[in-house]
Design an enzyme around this catalytic site. Structure first.
Site, PDB file in Angstrom:
ATOM      1  N   HIS A 197      -7.189   6.435  -2.777  1.00 39.21           N
ATOM      2  CA  HIS A 197      -8.491   7.107  -2.818  1.00 39.21           C
ATOM      3  C   HIS A 197      -8.353   8.578  -2.430  1.00 39.21           C
ATOM      4  O   HIS A 197      -7.327   9.187  -2.625  1.00 39.21           O
ATOM      5  CB  HIS A 197      -9.493   6.350  -1.948  1.00 39.21           C
ATOM      6  CG  HIS A 197      -9.569   4.890  -2.299  1.00 39.21           C
ATOM      7  ND1 HIS A 197     -10.282   4.423  -3.378  1.00 39.21           N
ATOM      8  CD2 HIS A 197      -8.972   3.795  -1.746  1.00 39.21           C
ATOM      9  CE1 HIS A 197     -10.137   3.111  -3.465  1.00 39.21           C
ATOM     10  NE2 HIS A 197      -9.338   2.700  -2.490  1.00 39.21           N
ATOM     11  N   GLU A 212     -12.044   4.073   4.308  1.00 42.47           N
ATOM     12  CA  GLU A 212     -10.691   3.718   3.905  1.00 42.47           C
ATOM     13  C   GLU A 212      -9.820   4.954   3.705  1.00 42.47           C
ATOM     14  O   GLU A 212      -8.663   4.993   4.137  1.00 42.47           O
ATOM     15  CB  GLU A 212     -10.723   2.893   2.618  1.00 42.47           C
ATOM     16  CG  GLU A 212      -9.347   2.513   2.099  1.00 42.47           C
ATOM     17  CD  GLU A 212      -9.390   1.733   0.804  1.00 42.47           C
ATOM     18  OE1 GLU A 212      -8.308   1.350   0.316  1.00 42.47           O
ATOM     19  OE2 GLU A 212     -10.506   1.504   0.274  1.00 42.47           O
ATOM     20  N   HIS A 265      -3.469   1.069   1.416  1.00 40.31           N
ATOM     21  CA  HIS A 265      -4.916   0.870   1.316  1.00 40.31           C
ATOM     22  C   HIS A 265      -5.427   0.095   2.522  1.00 40.31           C
ATOM     23  O   HIS A 265      -4.656  -0.442   3.321  1.00 40.31           O
ATOM     24  CB  HIS A 265      -5.254   0.092   0.039  1.00 40.31           C
ATOM     25  CG  HIS A 265      -5.010   0.850  -1.217  1.00 40.31           C
ATOM     26  ND1 HIS A 265      -6.017   1.389  -1.980  1.00 40.31           N
ATOM     27  CD2 HIS A 265      -3.843   1.161  -1.854  1.00 40.31           C
ATOM     28  CE1 HIS A 265      -5.496   2.007  -3.026  1.00 40.31           C
ATOM     29  NE2 HIS A 265      -4.181   1.882  -2.974  1.00 40.31           N
ATOM     30  N   GLU A 331      -2.309  -3.656   1.853  1.00 41.72           N
ATOM     31  CA  GLU A 331      -3.672  -3.677   2.380  1.00 41.72           C
ATOM     32  C   GLU A 331      -3.562  -3.964   3.876  1.00 41.72           C
ATOM     33  O   GLU A 331      -3.239  -5.074   4.289  1.00 41.72           O
ATOM     34  CB  GLU A 331      -4.504  -4.760   1.691  1.00 41.72           C
ATOM     35  CG  GLU A 331      -4.710  -4.541   0.198  1.00 41.72           C
ATOM     36  CD  GLU A 331      -5.858  -3.593  -0.115  1.00 41.72           C
ATOM     37  OE1 GLU A 331      -6.400  -2.981   0.832  1.00 41.72           O
ATOM     38  OE2 GLU A 331      -6.206  -3.460  -1.301  1.00 41.72           O
TER      39      GLU A 331
END
Length: 369
Positions: A197, A212, A265, A331
């Site tokens: 992102h 995030e 992430h 993650e």
């Protein structure tokens, strides 16, 4: 430094001990992704200003003009941009060029008009903060129309305001350091770290406003520093809050001929499901990618007691499906989870996570030479 001819002079080299965690100008361009340079401008006072990754090193050089060529000043920074570019100048500045003299360096060149006289004794590249630099060109450049690229005023530090609840279950004990990392042959490996992102895309937003993008950028910059300390060449797809599309991230990785790619992430589900927590790592299909995912997953779980093990498992995410080297997507936990979110909001836990991820990557290289 080895000079090329007698006319080239090293002005100054500034080193920062360790990497830690514009008005009319355009937003930072994706082409700078992978470079320590986030933004630059030449202001009306005739000074070059830079914004870089926190605690980056820089080298500045000067070359006198000769014939029909004006003098040049250039700055070399870690990491290479995805492409070169030339920006028309203003006044005594003929043009500014951004390039990549090699696969691990960004070069920003300011070329002046022929006949411009600069005194190299007055040219110094000064670090004004951990991510800001300034060089004054003197009265000869005063009054220029400002030019530059990127958002020079953007904050360098993560900007979230999430707080850790008083009763959060956080890991205890000493925070690990780079000294605990395994050794691999120095200079042998190259890794691309991809903070997910960025910029207008914050990714998931969880409990207490935890974003995030802030979590993953903080952890990714620390992972890069830890790996560099072990002799790994590291490229980052972004080093600040900029928006980088997925294809440029893949292109940077594939063009770099790296030995591994890891996209970092944080997960999310729903604010109504704080009971969902856990760590997972994805790979596409190759055995080496699976080994990389398993190595990283194992280390992340080790520093997050009580977090559910959601496994190292196949996934079809674009950045791991289109990269040509072993690739995985980690993650680190759920920003919407009652267990994971307070941990991800805690700087000490993010440091533990960075050490864990770096250890997983190094273990992968040891097990897959």
């Amino acid at each position: 430094m080895r000079a090329t001819g007698s006319r080239r002079l090293l002005l100054i080299r500034l080193l920062v001990a360790a990497l830690v965690p514009l008005g009319s100008l355009a937003m930072a361009l994706p082409a700078w992704a992978g470079s320590a340079l986030s933004a630059w401008r030449i202001n009306r006072e005739g000074a070059l200003e830079l914004r870089t990754s926190p605690n980056s090193s820089a080298q500045a050089f000067f070359e006198e003009g000769r014939g029909g060529v004006g003098p040049r000043v250039w700055v070399d920074l870690p990491g290479a941009p995805q492409r070169t570019r030339t920006i028309p100048g203003s006044g005594v500045v003929r043009q500014v060029r951004g390039g990549r003299p090699n696969a691990s360096t960004t070069r920003l060149v300011v070329e002046f008009q022929p006949g411009t006289r600069l005194d190299p004794r007055g040219l110094k590249l000064l670090g004004t903060s951990r991510d800001r630099w300034r060089m004054d060109f003197g009265a000869v450049a005063a009054g220029l129309a400002p030019l530059g690229e990127g958002d020079l005023e953007a904050p360098s530090a993560p900007s979230w305001r999430a707080t850790v609840p008083e009763r959060a279950v956080l890991p205890s004990g000493p925070v690990p350091s780079a000294a605990s990392l395994p050794d691999v042959p120095r200079g042998r490996y190259k890794v691309v770290i991809d903070p997910g992102h960025g910029g207008p895309d914050p990714g998931a937003v969880g409990i207490g406003g935890l974003r995030e993008t802030d979590v993953v950028l903080d952890v990714s910059l620390q992972v890069a520093q830890l790996l560099q300390a072990k002799g790994i060449q590291v490229l980052l797809t972004r080093t600040s809050e900029v928006d980088v599309d997925l294809p440029p991230r893949v292109a940077l990785a594939n063009n770099s001929r790296s030995d591994a790619f890891l996209s970092i992430h944080a997960n999310a589900l729903s604010m109504a499901r704080p009971d969902v927590n856990g760590i997972e790592t994805f790979y596409f299909e190759s055995a080496r990618s699976r080994n990389l995912a398993q190595a990283v997953q194992e280390q992340m779980l080790a520093i997050s007691p009580g977090s559910p093990d959601r496994g190292a498992r196949p996934g079809r995410f674009f950045v791991i499906r289109r990269t040509v080297m072993p690739a995985a997507l980690a993650e680190m936990g759920f920003v919407t989870g009652q267990l994971d979110s307070p941990r991800l909001a805690d700087p000490a836990f993010r440091r533990r996570m960075a050490v864990a991820i770096a250890t997983g990557i190094l273990n992968y290289f040891l097990q897959n030479p």
